[in-house]
Enzyme design. Sequence first.
Site, PDB file in Angstrom:
ATOM      1  N   GLY A   1     -16.005 -31.979  14.132  1.00 34.96           N
ATOM      2  CA  GLY A   1     -17.040 -30.957  14.271  1.00 34.96           C
ATOM      3  C   GLY A   1     -16.498 -29.747  15.014  1.00 34.96           C
ATOM      4  O   GLY A   1     -15.883 -29.889  16.064  1.00 34.96           O
TER       5      GLY A   1
ATOM      6  N   ASN B   1     -16.726 -29.457   9.103  1.00 40.14           N
ATOM      7  CA  ASN B   1     -17.958 -29.928   9.739  1.00 40.14           C
ATOM      8  C   ASN B   1     -18.254 -28.975  10.889  1.00 40.14           C
ATOM      9  O   ASN B   1     -17.388 -28.737  11.733  1.00 40.14           O
ATOM     10  CB  ASN B   1     -17.760 -31.371  10.233  1.00 40.14           C
ATOM     11  CG  ASN B   1     -18.993 -31.919  10.938  1.00 40.14           C
ATOM     12  OD1 ASN B   1     -19.338 -31.489  12.042  1.00 40.14           O
ATOM     13  ND2 ASN B   1     -19.660 -32.870  10.315  1.00 40.14           N
TER      14      ASN B   1
ATOM     15  N   GLY C   1     -22.428 -44.746   8.006  1.00 43.01           N
ATOM     16  CA  GLY C   1     -23.039 -45.517   9.080  1.00 43.01           C
ATOM     17  C   GLY C   1     -22.624 -46.965   8.928  1.00 43.01           C
ATOM     18  O   GLY C   1     -23.230 -47.718   8.167  1.00 43.01           O
TER      19      GLY C   1
ATOM     20  N   ASN D   1     -20.512 -43.445  21.453  1.00 43.46           N
ATOM     21  CA  ASN D   1     -19.600 -42.384  21.878  1.00 43.46           C
ATOM     22  C   ASN D   1     -20.389 -41.225  22.436  1.00 43.46           C
ATOM     23  O   ASN D   1     -21.536 -40.982  22.065  1.00 43.46           O
ATOM     24  CB  ASN D   1     -18.693 -41.931  20.720  1.00 43.46           C
ATOM     25  CG  ASN D   1     -19.277 -40.758  19.947  1.00 43.46           C
ATOM     26  OD1 ASN D   1     -19.132 -39.595  20.333  1.00 43.46           O
ATOM     27  ND2 ASN D   1     -19.964 -41.070  18.852  1.00 43.46           N
TER      28      ASN D   1
ATOM     29  N   GLY E   1     -16.428 -44.115   9.430  1.00 51.64           N
ATOM     30  CA  GLY E   1     -16.115 -43.628  10.774  1.00 51.64           C
ATOM     31  C   GLY E   1     -15.560 -44.697  11.679  1.00 51.64           C
ATOM     32  O   GLY E   1     -14.371 -45.020  11.646  1.00 51.64           O
TER      33      GLY E   1
ATOM     34  N   LYS F   1     -26.062 -32.493   7.542  1.00 55.14           N
ATOM     35  CA  LYS F   1     -25.887 -33.844   8.099  1.00 55.14           C
ATOM     36  C   LYS F   1     -27.067 -34.219   8.977  1.00 55.14           C
ATOM     37  O   LYS F   1     -27.351 -33.566   9.981  1.00 55.14           O
ATOM     38  CB  LYS F   1     -24.591 -33.925   8.888  1.00 55.14           C
ATOM     39  CG  LYS F   1     -24.349 -35.309   9.450  1.00 55.14           C
ATOM     40  CD  LYS F   1     -22.901 -35.555   9.714  1.00 55.14           C
ATOM     41  CE  LYS F   1     -22.700 -36.912  10.351  1.00 55.14           C
ATOM     42  NZ  LYS F   1     -21.302 -37.124  10.712  1.00 55.14           N
TER      43      LYS F   1
ATOM     44  N   CYS G   1     -26.011 -33.913  16.250  1.00 60.96           N
ATOM     45  CA  CYS G   1     -25.139 -34.487  17.269  1.00 60.96           C
ATOM     46  C   CYS G   1     -25.942 -34.803  18.528  1.00 60.96           C
ATOM     47  O   CYS G   1     -26.518 -33.912  19.140  1.00 60.96           O
ATOM     48  CB  CYS G   1     -24.002 -33.553  17.633  1.00 60.96           C
ATOM     49  SG  CYS G   1     -22.939 -34.287  18.892  1.00 60.96           S
TER      50      CYS G   1
HETATM   51  C1  LIG Z   1     -16.087 -40.788  18.259  1.00 59.33           C
HETATM   52  C2  LIG Z   1     -17.035 -40.173  17.268  1.00 59.33           C
HETATM   53  C3  LIG Z   1     -17.118 -38.786  17.158  1.00 59.33           C
HETATM   54  C4  LIG Z   1     -17.988 -38.190  16.254  1.00 59.33           C
HETATM   55  N1  LIG Z   1     -18.016 -36.830  16.130  1.00 59.33           N
HETATM   56  C5  LIG Z   1     -18.794 -36.252  15.176  1.00 59.33           C
HETATM   57  C6  LIG Z   1     -18.761 -34.836  14.956  1.00 59.33           C
HETATM   58  O1  LIG Z   1     -18.008 -34.096  15.596  1.00 59.33           O
HETATM   59  N2  LIG Z   1     -19.577 -34.312  13.998  1.00 59.33           N
HETATM   60  C7  LIG Z   1     -20.394 -35.099  13.239  1.00 59.33           C
HETATM   61  O2  LIG Z   1     -21.088 -34.584  12.365  1.00 59.33           O
HETATM   62  N3  LIG Z   1     -20.434 -36.440  13.422  1.00 59.33           N
HETATM   63  C8  LIG Z   1     -19.655 -37.031  14.363  1.00 59.33           C
HETATM   64  N4  LIG Z   1     -19.686 -38.401  14.525  1.00 59.33           N
HETATM   65  C9  LIG Z   1     -20.584 -39.211  13.694  1.00 59.33           C
HETATM   66  C10 LIG Z   1     -19.853 -39.802  12.479  1.00 59.33           C
HETATM   67  O3  LIG Z   1     -19.337 -38.790  11.648  1.00 59.33           O
HETATM   68  C11 LIG Z   1     -20.787 -40.715  11.677  1.00 59.33           C
HETATM   69  O4  LIG Z   1     -21.894 -39.968  11.243  1.00 59.33           O
HETATM   70  C12 LIG Z   1     -21.311 -41.898  12.469  1.00 59.33           C
HETATM   71  O5  LIG Z   1     -20.342 -42.364  13.375  1.00 59.33           O
HETATM   72  C13 LIG Z   1     -21.779 -43.062  11.595  1.00 59.33           C
HETATM   73  O6  LIG Z   1     -20.726 -43.595  10.832  1.00 59.33           O
HETATM   74  P1  LIG Z   1     -19.859 -44.876  11.287  1.00 59.33           P
HETATM   75  O7  LIG Z   1     -20.808 -45.955  11.670  1.00 59.33           O
HETATM   76  O8  LIG Z   1     -19.012 -45.198  10.092  1.00 59.33           O
HETATM   77  O9  LIG Z   1     -19.039 -44.438  12.462  1.00 59.33           O
HETATM   78  C14 LIG Z   1     -18.812 -39.007  15.437  1.00 59.33           C
HETATM   79  C15 LIG Z   1     -18.725 -40.397  15.550  1.00 59.33           C
HETATM   80  C16 LIG Z   1     -17.851 -40.988  16.440  1.00 59.33           C
HETATM   81  C17 LIG Z   1     -17.778 -42.484  16.508  1.00 59.33           C
END
Ligand SMILES: Cc1cc2nc3c(=O)[nH]c(=O)nc-3n(C[C@H](O)[C@H](O)[C@H](O)COP(=O)(O)O)c2cc1C
Lengths: 259, 305
Positions: free
Chosen positions: B49, B102, B245, B72, B267, B167, B132
């Site tokens: 992001g 992003n 997710g 996180n 993620g 998003k 976020c």
């Molecule tokens: C360490 C971390 C940092 C993240 N940073 C961002 C971000 O900068 N921008 C964003 O849109 N989502 C961010 N996310 C959210 C992920 O893109 C994703 O939507 C979310 O973690 C769900 O997917 P997952 O369960 O596969 O991790 C972050 C997630 C994690 C774990």
Amino acid sequence: MKYTQGLYPIISKKAIAAEIYDMTIRCPHIAKAAVCGQFVNIKADGFMLRRPISICGIDKENGTLRIVFEVRGKGTKALSQLAEGQLIDIVAPLGGRGFTLLEKDKKAVIIGGGIGNPPMLPIAQHYGRNATVISGFRNASAVILQKDFAASGADVILCTDDGSAGRKGFVTDALAETLKSGKPDIIYACGPSVMLKRIISQAKEAGVKCEVSLEERMGCGVGGCLVCACRTIRDGEEYYAHVCKDGPVFDAEEVLFDD
Amino acid sequence: MTDMSRLGIDFAGVHFKNPIVPASGTFGYGKEFEEFYSLSELGGISVKGTTGTRRNGNLPPRIAETPSGMLNSVGLQNPGIDHFIAEELPYLKTKDTVIIANIAGSTAEEYREIAEKLDSTDVDMIEVNISCPNVKAGGAAFGVSCEGAAHITSIVRKATKKPVMMKLSPNVTSIADIAKACEAEGADAVSLINTLLGMRIDIRTGRPILHNNVGGLSGPAVFPVAVRMVWQVANAVKIPVCGMGGVSSWEDAVEIMMAGASLVQVGAAIFNDPMVPVKITKGLADHCNEKDIMLRDIVGAVKPW
Ligand SMILES: Cc1cc2nc3c(=O)[nH]c(=O)nc-3n(C[C@H](O)[C@H](O)[C@H](O)COP(=O)(O)O)c2cc1C
Ligand SMILES: Cc1cc2nc3c(=O)[nH]c(=O)nc-3n(C[C@H](O)[C@H](O)[C@H](O)COP(=O)(O)OP(=O)(O)OC[C@H]3O[C@@H](n4cnc5c(N)ncnc54)[C@H](O)[C@@H]3O)c2cc1C
Ligand code: FES
């Protein structure tokens, strides 16, 4: 490709103190690439996040890595239950910056506090008799790696908080005395942050270059998720560096501690 | 070599060779993972992001483990949009994969500025994070009401001709309504879910594990929530849905696609296994080859009771 994820055989495993384990893993191409100060990120069965553990020995000829870890919580408990002959899932070698090793004839002071001792062993082996190792522990039952440090040829000063082994007192007391008897070319340290903070100011006062290895909770282990932030100074400004990629080893002057 | 030819997906006017995209914030700008595999094996990359100017993010600890997941609280640490365009994008564009920028802002104006700057670059798509949970101003505040989501969508829509993917936050009463509000303002796609707000406390010290006290939950623990929300949104809008997710295996990817996702982001699973995006892609290819189907045919194929 610098990094590898894979399953590798544990070729030896033993308990070396209460809840502290010593493991050797056969992983030839990782051992070949690894440098002193790096770490491996280990999958513990049933846990989401890998556990970062320092490399305590690199045997490039036999293609093995040695790690020494303490059981702190459920993840390291699970790792401690792995047996010789089983496979261990590691991502390695990680850490964008290991220890800077000067020529072998330079004088080094190497300080490990508790479970901060394992990553210091390869440094001691590099400098041999030109090194002074100051190795500190809570008490006699937590003491590890003394034979290995002695075998490196280094001069070893063992300290325990309660005097139950070696001399009574903190590693910083031993460092103060060592610095009085002569100025080393470099100081290395790994251990609890209160200890590191004190050593950094001692090194600064003595005008000696100092490198410290830091710990922080990790996600990816390679620099992609930015969770392992630590406070540093970069170009005169506060910057949150990342232990896995910018470290785990940092120059003492860069590191900022919370008051 | 596995035949990968059944995995192609057209999504909001952009062709993806396969639907697997590392999720924003878990994969940096990709470079680090080139030390494991070629980025060209990925369908695309949703980069960290990016905000209008450099942000240092929150104090550590920024991560806490949870049963089958993690929290996180990075707080959008990033070097800012100008750095991204000058230093990161040129390298990324040498890779044969779709690049999704992003973006996040504290104000509507900040979103507009970033989107305008990206309009003249060669990013393939813009993913707009209005969800976020880790920043005080802006961030999720826009994503939790239809008005806020609609407002940011219309501002970004006017600022760029690039495909715009909004998003969405799961921390809402009706995610389908928010998706509809985005669609009405001209969004080309929606992605979901961002993280669910959570908290852990160290019972020995009485302190929250995260320095920010609270943080975003992700990983396998949130997968059923993600599947449900993707299904609800896919039924409510005509624009394509990017699902994420907790996806950690090719079976999860098939499941979320059946719920209605035509693109899938991965993620937290990357932290458990950095190879997981390529393992999922290979698993999907084997599945399609074995069943003699095109992957796109399973999108929305769930047969509800
Ligand atoms: C360490 C971390 C940092 C993240 N940073 C961002 C971000 O900068 N921008 C964003 O849109 N989502 C961010 N996310 C959210 C992920 O893109 C994703 O939507 C979310 O973690 C769900 O997917 P997952 O369960 O596969 O991790 C972050 C997630 C994690 C774990
Ligand atoms: C670069 C680096 C090198 C390390 N080297 C060693 C070593 O050689 N030997 C050794 O015994 N320990 C070492 N540690 C500490 C070790 O990683 C933790 O003790 C271990 O992760 C704790 O896991 P757990 O499941 O037992 O504890 P839990 O408290 O159950 O763990 C919960 C979560 O917090 C994380 N965590 C908890 N404590 C720490 C910590 N101190 N540092 C980082 N993450 C933590 C865990 O990884 C896990 O994600 C090192 C840490 C880092 C960052
Ligand atoms: S653990 Fe992901 S950046 Fe350090």
